[in-house]
Structure formats: structure tokens, C-alpha cells
Design a protein around this motif. Structure first.
Motif, PDB file in Angstrom:
ATOM      1  N   PHE A 186       0.829  -1.199   0.000  1.00  0.00           N
ATOM      2  CA  PHE A 186       0.000   0.000   0.000  1.00  0.00           C
ATOM      3  C   PHE A 186       0.868   1.257   0.000  1.00  0.00           C
ATOM      4  N   VAL A 187       0.322   2.338  -0.530  1.00  0.00           N
ATOM      5  CA  VAL A 187       0.910   3.670  -0.370  1.00  0.00           C
ATOM      6  C   VAL A 187      -0.197   4.579   0.132  1.00  0.00           C
ATOM      7  N   GLN A 188       0.101   5.311   1.185  1.00  0.00           N
ATOM      8  CA  GLN A 188      -0.901   6.156   1.828  1.00  0.00           C
ATOM      9  C   GLN A 188      -0.377   7.588   1.917  1.00  0.00           C
ATOM     10  N   GLN A 211     -10.561  10.877   5.761  1.00  0.00           N
ATOM     11  CA  GLN A 211     -10.884   9.965   6.858  1.00  0.00           C
ATOM     12  C   GLN A 211     -11.576   8.712   6.333  1.00  0.00           C
ATOM     13  N   ALA A 212     -12.496   8.902   5.399  1.00  0.00           N
ATOM     14  CA  ALA A 212     -13.165   7.751   4.803  1.00  0.00           C
ATOM     15  C   ALA A 212     -12.177   6.899   4.009  1.00  0.00           C
ATOM     16  N   LEU A 213     -11.270   7.562   3.275  1.00  0.00           N
ATOM     17  CA  LEU A 213     -10.248   6.851   2.499  1.00  0.00           C
ATOM     18  C   LEU A 213      -9.345   6.036   3.416  1.00  0.00           C
ATOM     19  N   ASN A 214      -8.882   6.648   4.504  1.00  0.00           N
ATOM     20  CA  ASN A 214      -7.987   5.956   5.420  1.00  0.00           C
ATOM     21  C   ASN A 214      -8.680   4.809   6.136  1.00  0.00           C
ATOM     22  N   ALA A 215      -9.950   4.992   6.459  1.00  0.00           N
ATOM     23  CA  ALA A 215     -10.700   3.914   7.100  1.00  0.00           C
ATOM     24  C   ALA A 215     -10.806   2.709   6.170  1.00  0.00           C
ATOM     25  N   ALA A 216     -11.014   2.984   4.884  1.00  0.00           N
ATOM     26  CA  ALA A 216     -11.092   1.895   3.910  1.00  0.00           C
ATOM     27  C   ALA A 216      -9.752   1.168   3.802  1.00  0.00           C
ATOM     28  N   TYR A 217      -8.664   1.931   3.744  1.00  0.00           N
ATOM     29  CA  TYR A 217      -7.334   1.319   3.702  1.00  0.00           C
ATOM     30  C   TYR A 217      -7.086   0.455   4.935  1.00  0.00           C
ATOM     31  N   GLU A 218      -7.376   1.008   6.113  1.00  0.00           N
ATOM     32  CA  GLU A 218      -7.115   0.279   7.359  1.00  0.00           C
ATOM     33  C   GLU A 218      -7.931  -1.006   7.428  1.00  0.00           C
ATOM     34  N   ALA A 219      -9.182  -0.937   6.974  1.00  0.00           N
ATOM     35  CA  ALA A 219     -10.029  -2.128   6.976  1.00  0.00           C
ATOM     36  C   ALA A 219      -9.471  -3.180   6.016  1.00  0.00           C
ATOM     37  N   ASN A 220      -8.989  -2.738   4.854  1.00  0.00           N
ATOM     38  CA  ASN A 220      -8.434  -3.659   3.873  1.00  0.00           C
ATOM     39  C   ASN A 220      -7.185  -4.338   4.414  1.00  0.00           C
ATOM     40  N   ALA A 221      -6.258  -3.544   4.964  1.00  0.00           N
ATOM     41  CA  ALA A 221      -5.010  -4.098   5.499  1.00  0.00           C
ATOM     42  C   ALA A 221      -5.284  -5.075   6.642  1.00  0.00           C
ATOM     43  N   ALA A 222      -6.228  -4.714   7.524  1.00  0.00           N
ATOM     44  CA  ALA A 222      -6.542  -5.580   8.669  1.00  0.00           C
ATOM     45  C   ALA A 222      -7.209  -6.876   8.220  1.00  0.00           C
ATOM     46  N   ALA A 223      -8.108  -6.769   7.246  1.00  0.00           N
ATOM     47  CA  ALA A 223      -8.777  -7.981   6.756  1.00  0.00           C
ATOM     48  C   ALA A 223      -7.771  -8.930   6.111  1.00  0.00           C
TER      49      ALA A 223
END
Length: 492
Positions: A381-383, A413-425
Motif C-alpha cells: 500500500f501507499v498512503q 478519513q473515509a479513504l484511510n478507514a477503507a485502507y485500514e479495513a483492507n489491510a486488517a482484513a
């Protein structure tokens, strides 16, 4: 190193978070320890490359020893590929276009296109060519061609330029529409680039006096008996010439005049870009793997592939304008590390298959495969930590509770939440992933990111004992293409 110490942050704020790539159930401390000697040897080899340009066993496509000089590019000094004089010339060139040249078309393929597109996307964005001259600070519109032999797009680009020229004339312009063609080819015989360039050059020249055409050549700087076709042509036509430097493969050339010519055309901050690359190179001079982001990235990806079968790398930035970085990385990884033989001549068929993805777009397209497909991938990922503009989602439809739930959040915030959910899943099912975090999306941190990736493949080539700087597989189709073109011409 404990499992908690899995975030490496540089003084610039650039961060490599490898929490989901290293530790229990991932690449283990024991894996890293087992290759300690090879890590030390790899670091010494890259130090030697920096100092001398020499890479063990590296030969040019002609089979003669060839220096590797990309690590010199961030350092602007007399005698280097980038010197104070060459950088000043680039800046003067860029200034000379302002409020004088209406459109630039740059012709190049491979690194001569991909790196340039990165600089354009990050600096200009999607709508640059739709803006007026004032919004572009007088810099020209910029179009890309030569990156495919596509008849339809080539013609449509030419027609667009002719349409804009006609519109300007109808607007009572007092001068012809000024078009600059920047043709980038070390040899001058690159089929994709030169064929489309010649079509555009010939057609637009015929549109005089409505259109005036200028040409700039970016090619091998050697003169005399070894002069390339394009260099000779440029000299005959009195076209300005910039350099495709020796010792810098196309996939590493974004830091050279090959990429910086495009930077100059759009007012991209060349100094900050090279400073970012230089800062990253300095950070990577330590032999301590845990403080050297390029060596650490190379080692973890190498071990993930060799010890855990993760031989596909999905490069997934969470930013639309970084998609071209993923496309640039495709070439870098594929050509550098996709090798049949190691340096001893043994068949190894080494290398990860790179895949472009963009978050959140491809969470709705590829993530099903990432999450439920084979355990053969590492997702990189790149954030972006902070955005220059960041709208708040309004409560535009208060009678729709589901939409009101996301109101008052910033888009980031919505973008980062999506990234975090993807990485955690992903990691919840032992799906390896890691994240590069850029404090902001600008020239300096872009320079850091691209240089980190370039240096990483150099390190990994040493770990895998393959030549990261040749591309013998590309020559296979070229040997077949030439005769096919001759046959076609003879039959016409």
C-alpha cells in the motif's frame, strides 16, 4: 527487534510500516537472521556501485561491461550526470516555454514514458489540459504519445491539436499555435516512439501556418562516429538536445534529463524532487537493515517470496494520481528482477509478478482475489498522511440515515478507514501487506518513494544473485520484430 518495532520513520516523516509483513506468522526474525551474511554482502555491493558504478557481472546488451550510475543522479554537482549547469539549462528551457508554447507532446515508451507520466500526474492532475494558461502559470498543455503504436489515438491526438489551433485562430490570436514535440529515444530507432513521432511531425508541419512545430530530442549525447540516429538527425535539423545518459536504464531514468525535461515543461519542482531522492539515498547508506528502508523492503519481499511463496506483488496506492507510480513500478520490478538465470548461469526463473491496483477503486474489483485467492501475494500500500485539500462530506440528504452516518467526515478519513479495513482484513487471513506513508503528496516525498523503490530492486538483485540492470528477455522479441518489419515493407 521485537514484533512491536515494525514501523520505520525517517526524519522527513516518510514511513515504512511493515507490521503486516514481519513478525509472528509472517516473515520471521529467524528468516532475516538466516541471510545475515547475504544482507551484508548486498549492502557492500550497493556501496561499491555507488562509489564506482560497478555491478558484479553486469554487461550491456552488447555483452560488454557497463557501469550502473542511477545512484549518482540525486547528487547535483560538477562532473555528475546532473550538474548545476544541466539543471539550470532545464529550468531555462522550462521558462522559455511559458506563455510562448501552447502544447507539448512528449514521445517515449517504457521509462521514457512511465516516469514522465508520474511527474505529470502528481504535479498537474487530470484536468491540467482543460485549464487556461493563467491557471497553468503560463506553462503549456502536455500530451503523451509514442507509448503505443495505436493508430486511432495517434490520429485523435493530432486532430485535437489541430482543433485547438483552429479555435485559437478563430479567437483572433495574433500568432500561430505553437507545438513542441519532445522525442525521447536513446538510439533513435525505437519503433513505438519514432513511428508515432514521425506521423505527428509530418501531419502537424503540413498544418502551417496555423501551427508552428518545434522539436526537442532527448537521446544519447555521444557525437562523432558513435552518434545515434536521433542525435545525428537533431544536429542536422538544429533541434535542442538533452541527454539519455549512459549507465542509466530507462526504468531508472526519471531522475535524469529523460524525466526532468517533462518536469521542466510543467513547472514541477526539480530541486525538491532530487532532494527527496538524495535524502532517501542518505538514509539507505547504513548497513543496519532496520534503519535502511530500501534494504529492509528488499529483504522482506525477497523472504516473503522465497520462504512463503508470495511471488506476486500488488502495488496499491490510496490516491488516484499515484496510479502511474504503480504502473512505473510494474516496469521497474518486472525488468529488474524477472530473470531466467542467476549470475552463475543457473536457471532460477526469479521474480515477483507485479500488479497495479488503486484504493479504494480496486477494493471493488481485485480485493476479492487478494482476500480469498491463493496465498501467493504481498500487497504494498501507499498512503498519503495529509492532503492539501480535504472536503468534509456534507449531510446533504438528512432523510437518508445511511448517508447521514458518513456526514461530517473528511474524505481522507473515509479513504484511510477503507485502507485500514483492507489491510486488517488481509492480515487476519495471513495475507502479507505493508505500507509506505508519504506525509504529503509533493515533489520531495515523491522523490523519496521512487528512489526507495529503485534502490530496493538493486538490493534484491544482490540477494537473489541476479543482474537487476539487464533485460535479456526484451531482446528476444526485438530479434524477431526487425525481420517482420522488413518483410512487411518489402510486401507494401
Amino acid at each position: 527487534m521485537s514484533n512491536q518495532e515494525t514501523v520505520l520513520t525517517l526524519p522527513s516523516g516518510f514511513t515504512f510500516d511493515y507490521t503486516n509483513l514481519y513478525g509472528e506468522g509472517r516473515v520471521a526474525q529467524a528468516d532475516v537472521t538466516a541471510i545475515t551474511d547475504r544482507l551484508q554482502s548486498a549492502h557492500k555491493a550497493i556501496e561499491h556501485m555507488r562509489a564506482t558504478g560497478e555491478v558484479r557481472g553486469h554487461l550491456s546488451k552488447d555483452g560488454v561491461p557497463e557501469k550502473v550510475l542511477f545512484s549518482q543522479l540525486p547528487y547535483v554537482q560538477d562532473g555528475n550526470l546532473n550538474s548545476p549547469e544541466s539543471i539550470s539549462r532545464l529550468k531555462e528551457f522550462g521558462e522559455s516555454l511559458r506563455n510562448k508554447v501552447d502544447a507539448v507532446i512528449t514521445f517515449g515508451i517504457g521509462g521514457s514514458y512511465l516516469g514522465n507520466k508520474v511527474l505529470f500526474d502528481v504535479h498537474c492532475g487530470e484536468f491540467w489540459n482543460s485549464k487556461g494558461s493563467e491557471a497553468r502559470q503560463g506553462y503549456p498543455k502536455l500530451f503523451f504519445s509514442g507509448n503505443n503504436i495505436d493508430p486511432r489515438r495517434t490520429v485523435e491526438l493530432i486532430e485535437q491539436i489541430k482543433y485547438e489551433a483552429s479555435s485559437k485562430l478563430n479567437g483572433n490570436s495574433t500568432r500561430p499555435y505553437q507545438v513542441m514535440l519532445v522525442v525521447i529515444s536513446k538510439s533513435g530507432s525505437t519503433l513505438d516512439t519514432m513511428s508515432t513521432f514521425m506521423v505527428a511531425y509530418d501531419t502537424l508541419k503540413q498544418a502551417a501556418p496555423t501551427i508552428e512545430v518545434q522539436v526537442v530530442a532527448v537521446t544519447d549525447p555521444i557525437e562523432g562516429a558513435q552518434e545515434t540516429l536521433l542525435h545525428k538527425l537533431a544536429a542536422e535539423e538544429s533541434w535542442p538536445i538533452f541527454s539519455v545518459p549512459d549507465g542509466v536504464g530507462g526504468r531508472f531514468s526519471v531522475f535524469s534529463e529523460v524525466g526532468l525535461v517533462t518536469a521542466a515543461c510543467i513547472g514541477f519542482d526539480i530541486d525538491a524532487f532530487l532532494a527527496g531522492a538524495r535524502s532517501m539515498d542518505e538514509a539507505c547508506k547504513t548497513e543496519d537493515i532496520w534503519h535502511n528502508p530500501a534494504l529492509l523492503n528488499a529483504a522482506l519481499k525477497y523472504l516473503a517470496a522465497e520462504n512463503y511463496g508470495r511471488d506476486i506483488e500488488v502495488f496499491m496506492p490510496y490516491a488516484d494520481y499515484l496510479k502511474s507510480v504503480a504502473e512505473w513500478y510494474i516496469q521497474l520490478l518486472a525488468e529488474s528482477l524477472g530473470k531466467r538465470n542467476d549470475r552463475t548461469g543457473r536457471e532460477v526463473y526469479y521474480g515477483r509478478t507485479p500488479i497495479v491496483a488503486v484504493g479504494t477503486t480496486d477494493m471493488h474489483a481485485q480485493t476479492q482475489q487478494h482476500q480469498d485467492g491463493k496465498h501467493d501475494k504481498v500487497v504494498q500500500f501507499v498512503q498519503i498522511a495529509s492532503w492539501y485539500t480535504d472536503p468534509v462530506i456534507p449531510d446533504a440528504f438528512p432523510t437518508a440515515p445511511k448517508l447521514s452516518e458518513i456526514a461530517a467526515l473528511q474524505l481522507s478519513q473515509a479513504l484511510n478507514a477503507a485502507y485500514e479495513a483492507n489491510a486488517a482484513a488481509l492480515i487476519s487471513d495471513n495475507r502479507f501487506n505493508a505500507t509506505f506513508i508519504l506525509p504529503i503528496l509533493g515533489a520531495f516525498h515523491l522523490g523519496e518513494l521512487l528512489y526507495l523503490l529503485a534502490l530496493s530492486v538493486a538490493y534484491e538483485g544482490e540477494l537473489a544473485n541476479v543482474d537487476a540492470f539487464d533485460q535479456p528477455g526484451v531482446e528476444a522479441y526485438k530479434r524477431l520484430l526487425g525481420p517482420k518489419l522488413k518483410t512487411l515493407k518489402s510486401n507494401n
